[in-house]
Enzyme design. Structure first.
Site, PDB file in Angstrom:
ATOM      1  N   LYS A  59       0.812  -1.218   0.000  1.00  0.00           N
ATOM      2  CA  LYS A  59       0.000   0.000   0.000  1.00  0.00           C
ATOM      3  C   LYS A  59       0.846   1.268   0.000  1.00  0.00           C
ATOM      4  CE  LYS A  59      -4.144  -2.169   1.722  1.00  0.00           C
ATOM      5  NZ  LYS A  59      -3.682  -3.557   1.997  1.00  0.00           N
TER       6      LYS A  59
HETATM    7  C1  LIG Z   1      -4.367  -4.605   1.519  1.00  0.00           C
HETATM    8  C2  LIG Z   1      -3.605  -5.847   1.416  1.00  0.00           C
HETATM    9  C3  LIG Z   1      -4.006  -6.884   0.567  1.00  0.00           C
HETATM   10  C4  LIG Z   1      -5.283  -6.796  -0.251  1.00  0.00           C
HETATM   11  O1  LIG Z   1      -5.204  -5.815  -1.230  1.00  0.00           O
HETATM   12  P1  LIG Z   1      -6.507  -5.346  -2.013  1.00  0.00           P
HETATM   13  O2  LIG Z   1      -6.091  -4.238  -2.875  1.00  0.00           O
HETATM   14  O3  LIG Z   1      -7.461  -4.922  -0.951  1.00  0.00           O
HETATM   15  O4  LIG Z   1      -6.992  -6.523  -2.742  1.00  0.00           O
HETATM   16  C5  LIG Z   1      -3.222  -8.008   0.488  1.00  0.00           C
HETATM   17  N1  LIG Z   1      -2.098  -8.133   1.219  1.00  0.00           N
HETATM   18  C6  LIG Z   1      -1.667  -7.163   2.045  1.00  0.00           C
HETATM   19  C7  LIG Z   1      -0.436  -7.376   2.828  1.00  0.00           C
HETATM   20  C8  LIG Z   1      -2.401  -5.991   2.166  1.00  0.00           C
HETATM   21  O5  LIG Z   1      -1.970  -5.024   2.974  1.00  0.00           O
END
Ligand SMILES: *Cc1c(COP(=O)(O)O)cnc(C)c1O
Length: 453
Positions: A110
């Site tokens: 993210k």
């Molecule tokens: C947020 C997150 C996901 C999922 O991502 P999406 O975009 O919501 O599908 C998977 N793995 C980790 C470590 C995350 O922080």
């Protein structure tokens, strides 16, 4: 370039307006009116560094921004990554690769979007001299990545609700030990869905929203999706040319944000073959892509908490294309889904998506297996991407978090505790958090008291 809502009301807006708004006023999500064809640019982009590629990609979309400003913001956004490649592609075997997306400040993918969104927000605040208050709910990584995208920035306070006791202790430390005066982590006595529900209600209170200039930083922001498209191109360019024939990107998913970005990249010219929706035991998306049934269930906490989500907010963007870019159809599907908690598609076209799901036991087994076979440690989210593979394809698994964020699970699986310097430092820092009941009135009162005006 113009942006329109998936629900079709409100005309079109600019990139800057779409980023500032987050959700469209009609409750829909923003998308470009038309996706550009970027296939002619791939040759020129092949050897670019990460920030350079990101700038070249984004300037196709941020057409209302000054290019020099955009370039500066993009460069700034990837400075805090600790690997010089930013998103290195690691080969485990001839046809199996891992795209490491965990070298940012909070060690999860993210950061790619939220470092940039933080800088875009700061630039907008500078230009408008209007302060904003960012509000969001997190099941773990979004909150810490959002906080680290905004901490210490002028003119913005950030309030992040999270389910008390249901995120990993290190994730909580990342949010609560920043020492930044503009950061307010709110430990809510409830589930992630409770927290998310409160946030939605608060955004629905238009007076509150206007008065405090509430802004969302959740996974539906257009800028997040676009920032995430970039590493799919970058990964593709790192593959040996003879391995590029049939590439499947395998994406551990919850809110459908990360994988949607890849799929959009393909629609714009990235020559990938397919995308795997890899869920944990909360498998609403697995069921959707295998049976056409979209149905909310109860969230069952898992070893991959950032995927413990039952409503995949970004699905609406795929839905828009699925129903032939017809906003009226989007409204009717989303309306029925909201009213009944389920929607059955008559003939669901999964397009180039495949799907798999994994239990907690499966996650533990995979962590052990991958370590044994390749000497490589995957975190519990990434593990969901190793379930099954199509032998005819080159697999690129997106590693969404650093294993050191989940030391208990990893230690249980392989008997070795993973570490990361950035996380070790957190253990000595003081936690500052605000405990609140999962009640909208309490949360509203807290925000009114601590917001920037
Ligand atoms: C947020 C997150 C996901 C999922 O991502 P999406 O975009 O919501 O599908 C998977 N793995 C980790 C470590 C995350 O922080």
């Amino acid at each position: 370039m113009e942006y329109v809502s998936t629900r079709g009301n409100g005309g079109s807006v600019t990139f800057t307006q779409a980023v500032a708004a987050g959700l469209a006023p009609d409750g829909g999500l923003y998308l470009p009116r038309e996706l550009p064809d970027l296939s002619g640019k791939l040759d020129a982009w092949e050897d670019l560094g990460y920030a350079e590629l990101c700038f070249e990609f984004l300037k196709e979309f941020a057409t209302d921004m000054d290019e020099a400003v955009l370039r500066r913001l993009v460069e700034e956004s990837y400075k805090r990554f600790t690997d010089e490649k930013i998103a290195p592609l690691v080969g485990l075997s001839d046809d199996l690769y891992v795209l490491e997306l965990f070298h940012g400040p909070t060690l999860a993918f993210k950061d790619f979007a939220l470092q940039l969104v933080g800088n875009l927000y700061e630039e907008q605040i500078r230009n408008s001299s209007e302060h904003i208050n960012v509000l969001g709910a997190t099941s773990g990584d979004t909150g810490s990545a959002a906080i680290h995208g905004l901490l210490g920035k002028d003119g913005v306070n950030i309030f992040i609700l999270y389910p008390d006791g249901r995120i990993s202790p290190l994730q909580e430390r990342q949010m609560t030990t920043t020492g930044a005066a503009n950061v307010f982590p709110l430990a809510v006595k409830g589930s992630f869905d409770d927290a998310q529900h409160i946030v939605k209600e608060l955004f629905g209170d238009l007076d509150l929203k206007r008065q405090y200039r509430l802004s969302a930083i959740n996974s539906i922001n257009l800028a997040r999706i676009l920032a995430q498209c970039v590493y799919y191109f970058y990964a593709y360019f790192q593959l040996p040319k003879e391995r590029r024939g049939a590439v499947e990107f395998i994406v551990p998913t919850g809110n459908f944000g990360n994988i949607l970005a890849g799929w959009l990249a393909k629609r714009m010219g990235l020559p990938a073959a397919s995308f795997r929706v890899a869920t944990n035991q909360n498998d609403i998306l697995y069921k959707l892509f295998t049976s056409g049934q979209y149905e909310v269930g109860d969230v069952v906490p898992s070893l991959a908490p950032s995927m413990d989500i039952q409503v995949a907010s970004n699905f609406e963007r795929f839905l828009y294309y699925l129903v032939g870019c017809d906003p009226q159809k989007v409204r009717s599907v989303m309306g029925e889904f909201r009213d009944n908690g389920r929607y059955q598609f008559e003939s669901f076209d999964a397009d180039v998506f495949t799907a798999s799901h994994t239990t907690d036991a499966g996650i533990r087994e995979i962590i052990a297996e991958v370590y044994k076979k390749y000497g490589y440690v995957v975190d519990p989210h990434t593990a969901c991407g190793f379930v099954e593979r199509d032998p005819a394809k080159t697999a690129v698994v997106l590693a969404t978090a650093h294993p050191a964020k989940f030391p208990e699970t990893i230690t249980e699986a392989i008997g070795i505790e993973p570490t990361a310097p950035a996380l070790e430092e957190l253990k000595a820092k003081t936690i500052v958090r605000h405990e609140l009941p999962a009640e909208i009135d309490d949360i509203r009162a807290f925000i009114e008291e601590h917001a920037q005006l």
